[in-house]
Design a protein around this motif. Structure first.
Motif, PDB file in Angstrom:
ATOM      1  N   GLU A  35      29.767  41.109  40.081  1.00 59.06           N
ATOM      2  CA  GLU A  35      30.141  42.550  41.059  1.00 59.06           C
ATOM      3  C   GLU A  35      31.122  42.407  41.831  1.00 59.06           C
ATOM      4  N   GLU A  36      30.871  40.869  42.974  1.00 61.99           N
ATOM      5  CA  GLU A  36      32.019  40.171  44.106  1.00 61.99           C
ATOM      6  C   GLU A  36      32.828  39.491  43.821  1.00 61.99           C
ATOM      7  N   ALA A  37      32.536  39.078  42.186  1.00 64.62           N
ATOM      8  CA  ALA A  37      34.304  38.962  41.555  1.00 64.62           C
ATOM      9  C   ALA A  37      35.119  40.010  41.404  1.00 64.62           C
ATOM     10  N   LEU A  48      48.465  42.870  46.776  1.00 59.72           N
ATOM     11  CA  LEU A  48      49.288  42.955  46.490  1.00 59.72           C
ATOM     12  C   LEU A  48      50.237  43.942  46.641  1.00 59.72           C
ATOM     13  N   GLU A  49      50.341  44.753  46.566  1.00 58.47           N
ATOM     14  CA  GLU A  49      50.533  46.277  45.883  1.00 58.47           C
ATOM     15  C   GLU A  49      50.705  46.427  47.648  1.00 58.47           C
ATOM     16  N   ARG A  50      50.532  46.293  48.657  1.00 61.25           N
ATOM     17  CA  ARG A  50      50.939  45.994  49.730  1.00 61.25           C
ATOM     18  C   ARG A  50      52.134  45.311  50.643  1.00 61.25           C
ATOM     19  N   GLN A  51      52.175  44.264  49.710  1.00 66.64           N
ATOM     20  CA  GLN A  51      52.643  43.058  50.132  1.00 66.64           C
ATOM     21  C   GLN A  51      53.025  42.544  49.097  1.00 66.64           C
ATOM     22  N   PRO A  52      54.278  42.721  48.213  1.00 67.00           N
ATOM     23  CA  PRO A  52      53.726  42.350  46.349  1.00 67.00           C
ATOM     24  C   PRO A  52      54.498  40.295  46.062  1.00 67.00           C
ATOM     25  N   THR A  53      54.403  40.134  47.606  1.00 65.63           N
ATOM     26  CA  THR A  53      55.377  38.608  47.709  1.00 65.63           C
ATOM     27  C   THR A  53      54.345  37.367  48.363  1.00 65.63           C
ATOM     28  N   ARG A  54      53.113  38.399  49.211  1.00 63.51           N
ATOM     29  CA  ARG A  54      52.835  37.323  49.637  1.00 63.51           C
ATOM     30  C   ARG A  54      51.163  37.580  49.231  1.00 63.51           C
ATOM     31  N   VAL A  55      50.947  35.880  48.344  1.00 63.44           N
ATOM     32  CA  VAL A  55      49.694  35.408  47.702  1.00 63.44           C
ATOM     33  C   VAL A  55      48.558  35.935  48.429  1.00 63.44           C
ATOM     34  N   PRO A  56      47.453  36.664  47.749  1.00 62.17           N
ATOM     35  CA  PRO A  56      46.491  37.108  48.824  1.00 62.17           C
ATOM     36  C   PRO A  56      45.374  35.838  48.195  1.00 62.17           C
ATOM     37  N   HIS A  57      45.857  34.896  49.318  1.00 63.36           N
ATOM     38  CA  HIS A  57      44.483  33.737  49.103  1.00 63.36           C
ATOM     39  C   HIS A  57      43.313  34.137  49.039  1.00 63.36           C
ATOM     40  N   GLU A  58      42.517  34.527  50.588  1.00 61.80           N
ATOM     41  CA  GLU A  58      41.160  34.334  50.023  1.00 61.80           C
ATOM     42  C   GLU A  58      40.532  35.560  49.289  1.00 61.80           C
ATOM     43  N   ALA A  59      40.903  36.381  48.929  1.00 60.50           N
ATOM     44  CA  ALA A  59      40.570  37.015  48.180  1.00 60.50           C
ATOM     45  C   ALA A  59      40.575  36.542  46.766  1.00 60.50           C
ATOM     46  N   LEU A  60      41.414  35.748  46.251  1.00 60.85           N
ATOM     47  CA  LEU A  60      41.647  35.516  44.746  1.00 60.85           C
ATOM     48  C   LEU A  60      40.728  33.852  44.914  1.00 60.85           C
ATOM     49  N   SER A  61      40.659  32.968  46.198  1.00 61.49           N
ATOM     50  CA  SER A  61      40.125  32.018  46.272  1.00 61.49           C
ATOM     51  C   SER A  61      38.906  32.571  46.002  1.00 61.49           C
ATOM     52  N   ARG A  62      38.139  33.383  46.279  1.00 60.15           N
ATOM     53  CA  ARG A  62      37.242  33.935  46.139  1.00 60.15           C
ATOM     54  C   ARG A  62      36.402  33.655  44.663  1.00 60.15           C
ATOM     55  N   ILE A  66      33.592  32.374  42.644  1.00 58.58           N
ATOM     56  CA  ILE A  66      32.769  32.787  41.672  1.00 58.58           C
ATOM     57  C   ILE A  66      32.569  32.439  40.390  1.00 58.58           C
ATOM     58  N   ALA A  67      33.793  32.051  39.454  1.00 61.90           N
ATOM     59  CA  ALA A  67      33.582  32.299  38.387  1.00 61.90           C
ATOM     60  C   ALA A  67      33.792  30.949  37.597  1.00 61.90           C
ATOM     61  N   LEU A  68      34.039  30.028  39.157  1.00 62.86           N
ATOM     62  CA  LEU A  68      33.946  28.112  38.822  1.00 62.86           C
ATOM     63  C   LEU A  68      31.768  28.600  39.049  1.00 62.86           C
ATOM     64  N   TRP A  69      31.361  28.897  39.260  1.00 62.26           N
ATOM     65  CA  TRP A  69      29.949  28.701  39.953  1.00 62.26           C
ATOM     66  C   TRP A  69      28.534  29.653  38.711  1.00 62.26           C
ATOM     67  N   LEU A  70      29.912  29.887  38.215  1.00 63.05           N
ATOM     68  CA  LEU A  70      29.359  31.274  37.112  1.00 63.05           C
ATOM     69  C   LEU A  70      29.577  30.181  36.070  1.00 63.05           C
ATOM     70  N   ALA A  71      30.775  29.806  35.371  1.00 55.13           N
ATOM     71  CA  ALA A  71      30.126  28.399  34.313  1.00 55.13           C
ATOM     72  C   ALA A  71      29.663  27.647  34.362  1.00 55.13           C
ATOM     73  N   GLY A  72      29.213  26.933  35.728  1.00 49.31           N
ATOM     74  CA  GLY A  72      28.673  25.561  36.316  1.00 49.31           C
ATOM     75  C   GLY A  72      26.965  26.125  36.162  1.00 49.31           C
ATOM     76  N   SER A  73      26.652  27.835  36.019  1.00 50.98           N
ATOM     77  CA  SER A  73      25.443  27.857  36.178  1.00 50.98           C
ATOM     78  C   SER A  73      24.654  28.284  34.667  1.00 50.98           C
ATOM     79  N   VAL A  74      25.289  28.592  33.962  1.00 51.14           N
ATOM     80  CA  VAL A  74      25.085  28.983  32.554  1.00 51.14           C
ATOM     81  C   VAL A  74      23.471  27.963  32.008  1.00 51.14           C
ATOM     82  N   ALA A  75      23.104  28.948  31.755  1.00 58.48           N
ATOM     83  CA  ALA A  75      21.818  28.163  31.354  1.00 58.48           C
ATOM     84  C   ALA A  75      21.849  27.079  30.191  1.00 58.48           C
TER      85      ALA A  75
END
Length: 121
Positions: A35-37, A48-62, A66-75
């Motif tokens: 859900e958070e991802a 990106l819709e508001r500012q197409p040339t500016r990378v949304p670092h905070e949201a993408l990093s988050r 999350i994706a990396l944590w999910l990859a590392g947490s599979v039983a």
């Protein structure tokens, strides 16, 4: 005195998320992360819709963390472990690419993939 956050809404969201995580079991934690991802990638698309040339670092990093944590947490004993690790790792890699060159179509695709997985969970 230090402020907890310069954005009160962000601080409340963080407290709510922390409470959900604290009360969650393993399956619920995966759902919360998905859900958070999805939310973070949605924020990236909106930025990106508001500012197409500016990378949304905070949201993408988050989303990438999350994706990396999910990859590392599979039983270890999960029957789909290999596929899930590969899936989450691929999503994290796609998000990483968007951190240097934002690609709204790719972000939307990754978001859709996470949404599909969330719906199936």
């Amino acid at each position: 005195m230090h402020r907890l956050s310069s954005n009160p809404a962000k601080a409340y969201r963080r407290v709510e998320l922390d409470a959900r995580i604290e009360a969650a079991g393993a399956a619920d934690l995966t759902r919360i992360c998905l859900e958070e991802a999805v939310a973070a990638l949605g924020q990236a698309l909106a930025a990106l819709e508001r500012q197409p040339t500016r990378v949304p670092h905070e949201a993408l990093s988050r989303a990438q963390v999350i994706a990396l944590w999910l990859a590392g947490s599979v039983a270890e004993d999960h029957p789909l472990r290999t596929s899930l690790v590969q899936f989450y790792g691929g999503q994290a890699n796609a998000i990483r690419r968007c951190l240097s060159t934002p690609d709204a179509a790719l972000i939307a695709q990754v978001r859709g993939d996470f949404s599909d997985l969330l719906a199936a969970a």
